[in-house]
Write a protein that holds these residues in place. Sequence first.
Motif, PDB file in Angstrom:
ATOM      1  N   ALA A  52      28.942   5.206   4.367  1.00  9.16           N
ATOM      2  CA  ALA A  52      29.361   6.546   3.941  1.00  9.16           C
ATOM      3  C   ALA A  52      30.707   6.910   4.570  1.00  9.16           C
ATOM      4  CB  ALA A  52      28.302   7.570   4.310  1.00  9.16           C
ATOM      5  N   ASN A  53      30.934   6.476   5.819  1.00 12.79           N
ATOM      6  CA  ASN A  53      32.157   6.856   6.514  1.00 12.79           C
ATOM      7  C   ASN A  53      33.369   6.024   6.131  1.00 12.79           C
ATOM      8  OD1 ASN A  53      31.613   9.045   8.399  1.00 12.79           O
ATOM      9  ND2 ASN A  53      30.070   7.659   9.193  1.00 12.79           N
ATOM     10  N   TYR A  54      33.153   4.737   5.859  1.00 14.38           N
ATOM     11  CA  TYR A  54      34.310   3.845   5.705  1.00 14.38           C
ATOM     12  C   TYR A  54      34.503   3.267   4.313  1.00 14.38           C
ATOM     13  CZ  TYR A  54      34.830   3.816  10.763  1.00 14.38           C
ATOM     14  OH  TYR A  54      35.024   4.181  12.057  1.00 14.38           O
ATOM     15  N   CYS A  55      33.471   3.236   3.500  1.00  7.34           N
ATOM     16  CA  CYS A  55      33.616   2.518   2.235  1.00  7.34           C
ATOM     17  C   CYS A  55      33.640   3.451   1.029  1.00  7.34           C
ATOM     18  CB  CYS A  55      32.489   1.510   2.048  1.00  7.34           C
ATOM     19  SG  CYS A  55      32.107   0.588   3.530  1.00  7.34           S
ATOM     20  N   LEU A  56      32.938   4.571   1.138  1.00  7.45           N
ATOM     21  CA  LEU A  56      32.764   5.445  -0.025  1.00  7.45           C
ATOM     22  C   LEU A  56      34.024   6.202  -0.435  1.00  7.45           C
ATOM     23  CD1 LEU A  56      29.275   7.226  -0.035  1.00  7.45           C
ATOM     24  CD2 LEU A  56      30.283   5.831  -1.811  1.00  7.45           C
ATOM     25  N   ASN A  57      35.110   6.065   0.334  1.00 10.07           N
ATOM     26  CA  ASN A  57      36.350   6.713  -0.112  1.00 10.07           C
ATOM     27  C   ASN A  57      36.933   5.950  -1.292  1.00 10.07           C
ATOM     28  OD1 ASN A  57      35.726   7.268   2.528  1.00 10.07           O
ATOM     29  ND2 ASN A  57      37.503   6.154   3.304  1.00 10.07           N
ATOM     30  N   CYS A  58      36.859   4.634  -1.222  1.00 12.71           N
ATOM     31  CA  CYS A  58      37.474   3.809  -2.270  1.00 12.71           C
ATOM     32  C   CYS A  58      36.429   3.257  -3.232  1.00 12.71           C
ATOM     33  CB  CYS A  58      38.219   2.637  -1.656  1.00 12.71           C
ATOM     34  SG  CYS A  58      39.613   3.102  -0.625  1.00 12.71           S
ATOM     35  N   ILE A  96      32.541   8.637  -6.456  1.00  7.29           N
ATOM     36  CA  ILE A  96      33.720   9.011  -5.656  1.00  7.29           C
ATOM     37  C   ILE A  96      34.726   9.742  -6.523  1.00  7.29           C
ATOM     38  CG2 ILE A  96      33.594   7.231  -3.882  1.00  7.29           C
ATOM     39  CD1 ILE A  96      35.640   5.622  -5.603  1.00  7.29           C
ATOM     40  N   ALA A  97      35.648  10.425  -5.850  1.00  5.05           N
ATOM     41  CA  ALA A  97      36.616  11.234  -6.582  1.00  5.05           C
ATOM     42  C   ALA A  97      37.791  10.388  -7.091  1.00  5.05           C
ATOM     43  CB  ALA A  97      37.132  12.342  -5.681  1.00  5.05           C
ATOM     44  N   MET A  98      38.041   9.239  -6.427  1.00  8.54           N
ATOM     45  CA  MET A  98      39.207   8.440  -6.801  1.00  8.54           C
ATOM     46  C   MET A  98      39.029   7.858  -8.212  1.00  8.54           C
ATOM     47  SD  MET A  98      40.763   5.112  -4.938  1.00  8.54           S
ATOM     48  CE  MET A  98      40.719   5.710  -3.288  1.00  8.54           C
ATOM     49  N   LYS A 104      43.969   1.386  -9.058  1.00  8.01           N
ATOM     50  CA  LYS A 104      44.592   0.152  -9.536  1.00  8.01           C
ATOM     51  C   LYS A 104      46.092   0.162  -9.200  1.00  8.01           C
ATOM     52  CE  LYS A 104      44.575  -3.295 -12.736  1.00  8.01           C
ATOM     53  NZ  LYS A 104      44.548  -3.881 -13.947  1.00  8.01           N
ATOM     54  N   VAL A 105      46.715   1.325  -9.352  1.00 12.93           N
ATOM     55  CA  VAL A 105      48.138   1.441  -9.030  1.00 12.93           C
ATOM     56  C   VAL A 105      48.332   1.296  -7.515  1.00 12.93           C
ATOM     57  CG1 VAL A 105      50.131   2.990  -9.063  1.00 12.93           C
ATOM     58  CG2 VAL A 105      48.589   2.895 -11.033  1.00 12.93           C
ATOM     59  N   TRP A 106      47.446   1.913  -6.733  1.00 17.27           N
ATOM     60  CA  TRP A 106      47.634   1.903  -5.284  1.00 17.27           C
ATOM     61  C   TRP A 106      47.358   0.540  -4.657  1.00 17.27           C
ATOM     62  CZ3 TRP A 106      44.328   6.945  -5.055  1.00 17.27           C
ATOM     63  CH2 TRP A 106      45.122   8.013  -5.474  1.00 17.27           C
ATOM     64  N   PHE A 107      46.301  -0.119  -5.115  1.00 15.36           N
ATOM     65  CA  PHE A 107      45.884  -1.357  -4.430  1.00 15.36           C
ATOM     66  C   PHE A 107      46.121  -2.613  -5.264  1.00 15.36           C
ATOM     67  CE2 PHE A 107      42.851   1.993  -3.027  1.00 15.36           C
ATOM     68  CZ  PHE A 107      43.333   2.116  -1.739  1.00 15.36           C
ATOM     69  N   PRO A 111      38.886  -1.034  -6.646  1.00 16.48           N
ATOM     70  CA  PRO A 111      37.783  -1.456  -5.767  1.00 16.48           C
ATOM     71  C   PRO A 111      36.468  -1.482  -6.567  1.00 16.48           C
ATOM     72  CG  PRO A 111      39.076   0.297  -4.750  1.00 16.48           C
ATOM     73  CD  PRO A 111      39.550   0.188  -6.156  1.00 16.48           C
ATOM     74  N   PRO A 112      35.735  -2.594  -6.547  1.00 14.87           N
ATOM     75  CA  PRO A 112      34.530  -2.666  -7.368  1.00 14.87           C
ATOM     76  C   PRO A 112      33.434  -1.724  -6.867  1.00 14.87           C
ATOM     77  CG  PRO A 112      34.693  -4.590  -5.943  1.00 14.87           C
ATOM     78  CD  PRO A 112      35.970  -3.824  -5.780  1.00 14.87           C
ATOM     79  N   ASP A 113      32.575  -1.281  -7.788  1.00  9.98           N
ATOM     80  CA  ASP A 113      31.400  -0.494  -7.403  1.00  9.98           C
ATOM     81  C   ASP A 113      30.512  -1.387  -6.528  1.00  9.98           C
ATOM     82  OD1 ASP A 113      29.694   2.058  -8.309  1.00  9.98           O
ATOM     83  OD2 ASP A 113      28.366   0.328  -8.152  1.00  9.98           O
ATOM     84  N   LEU A 114      29.970  -0.831  -5.457  1.00  8.06           N
ATOM     85  CA  LEU A 114      29.238  -1.688  -4.511  1.00  8.06           C
ATOM     86  C   LEU A 114      27.710  -1.607  -4.658  1.00  8.06           C
ATOM     87  CD1 LEU A 114      31.341  -1.352  -1.216  1.00  8.06           C
ATOM     88  CD2 LEU A 114      31.500  -3.095  -2.983  1.00  8.06           C
ATOM     89  N   SER A 115      27.223  -0.939  -5.731  1.00  7.21           N
ATOM     90  CA  SER A 115      25.764  -0.779  -5.871  1.00  7.21           C
ATOM     91  C   SER A 115      25.014  -2.100  -5.789  1.00  7.21           C
ATOM     92  CB  SER A 115      25.416  -0.141  -7.213  1.00  7.21           C
ATOM     93  OG  SER A 115      26.161   1.000  -7.451  1.00  7.21           O
ATOM     94  N   VAL A 116      25.515  -3.113  -6.474  1.00  6.33           N
ATOM     95  CA  VAL A 116      24.769  -4.378  -6.519  1.00  6.33           C
ATOM     96  C   VAL A 116      25.648  -5.542  -6.061  1.00  6.33           C
ATOM     97  CG1 VAL A 116      23.141  -3.654  -8.296  1.00  6.33           C
ATOM     98  CG2 VAL A 116      25.301  -4.654  -8.978  1.00  6.33           C
ATOM     99  N   ILE A 117      26.557  -5.234  -5.127  1.00  7.08           N
ATOM    100  CA  ILE A 117      27.589  -6.226  -4.779  1.00  7.08           C
ATOM    101  C   ILE A 117      27.009  -7.482  -4.135  1.00  7.08           C
ATOM    102  CG2 ILE A 117      28.178  -5.268  -2.489  1.00  7.08           C
ATOM    103  CD1 ILE A 117      30.762  -6.495  -5.025  1.00  7.08           C
ATOM    104  N   THR A 118      25.912  -7.361  -3.343  1.00  7.28           N
ATOM    105  CA  THR A 118      25.424  -8.585  -2.684  1.00  7.28           C
ATOM    106  C   THR A 118      24.871  -9.562  -3.719  1.00  7.28           C
ATOM    107  OG1 THR A 118      23.248  -7.648  -2.208  1.00  7.28           O
ATOM    108  CG2 THR A 118      24.899  -7.468  -0.487  1.00  7.28           C
TER     109      THR A 118
END
Length: 285
Positions: A52-58, A96-98, A104-107, A111-118
């Motif tokens: 919540a603190n480090y990943c959910l911004n992007c 997220i708000a982004m 895509k322009v910034w990075f 950044p992929p959605d992480l719901s089922v990333i593993t």
Amino acid sequence: MKKLLASLAAVVALGVAAPSALAAGGELPIDHWPEKRAHELAALQSGARLFANYCLNCHSANLMRWNRLQDIGLDDAQIKDFLIFGNQKVGDLMTIAMRPADSKVWFGKTPPDLSVITRARTSFEYKGTDYIYSLLRGFYRDASSPTGWNNVVFPSIGMPHVLWQRQGPREATIDRVLPVVDEKTGRETMVREVSVYDAAGNAQVTRTPLTGHAAESFEVTFKAADPAAARQYDSEVADLVAYLAFMTDPSGAERVRIGVWVLVFLAFFAVLTWWLNREYWKDIK
Ligand code: HEC
């Protein structure tokens, strides 16, 4: 239906593309994630906090509702007070708000959605949990990269090392044996390339041509300025991966627990059936 097929194809393409991009460097360092973390509530909670603190911004987790965190022992008040920023409710999805177009322009990449990333990063070669555990511990400073960071597991990744303060500065030494094609003669020779990146990301590269037969190899060593912080960081990343695995399959641990009881019941029932069968036929035979 067409849309569904297209998105399915995209998911398959993603799954196939990522590992092959990784394989390009020869043997990449994939470590084993300590799986027992998946069953420790404290680890899952610490992972949720980091997420919540480090990943959910992007990154979003659009398939996950905040109140699902009740399954890892948090109540609504804790979820609201410690994890949710902004005005989301506990019943909301982890959006997220982004906007994807902006990121895509910034990075360079959304950044992929992480719901089922593993699960999305699981391949024939390794588990997605091992991959992400290694990825998040594979960052090193690289002054020549646009983000100032690079990664031994995913070279030229568009994501910066957002947890770097928790890990502390490190030096990286990347020792590779790789084929190089001579532009003039077109002949392929093997070269040993040792790149040493200091904690500020400045590289010193030495190349030595190898004679005779040499196999491709890839070896990385990190030297942490604060080894205790780096060890603590490894443990935090293990928690974070436990949480990502939980999001991918929130009822997984429950299923295993119930599965054990089902097997115990079936074993008991098998014995009972065998005994009943023997009792019925005893006098007839
Ligand atoms: C500053 C924005 C930002 C933050 C914060 C961030 N990421 Fe990323 N992440 C990205 C971008 C951009 C990509 C796409 C990189 C690429 O494909 O080159 C990415 C990709 C990923 C990937 C996929 C890598 C692959 O194999 O395709 C994973 C997993 C990931 N991030 C995990 C995390 C985790 C876990 C956190 C929290 C600790 C996090 N990210 C925080 C920007 C971010």
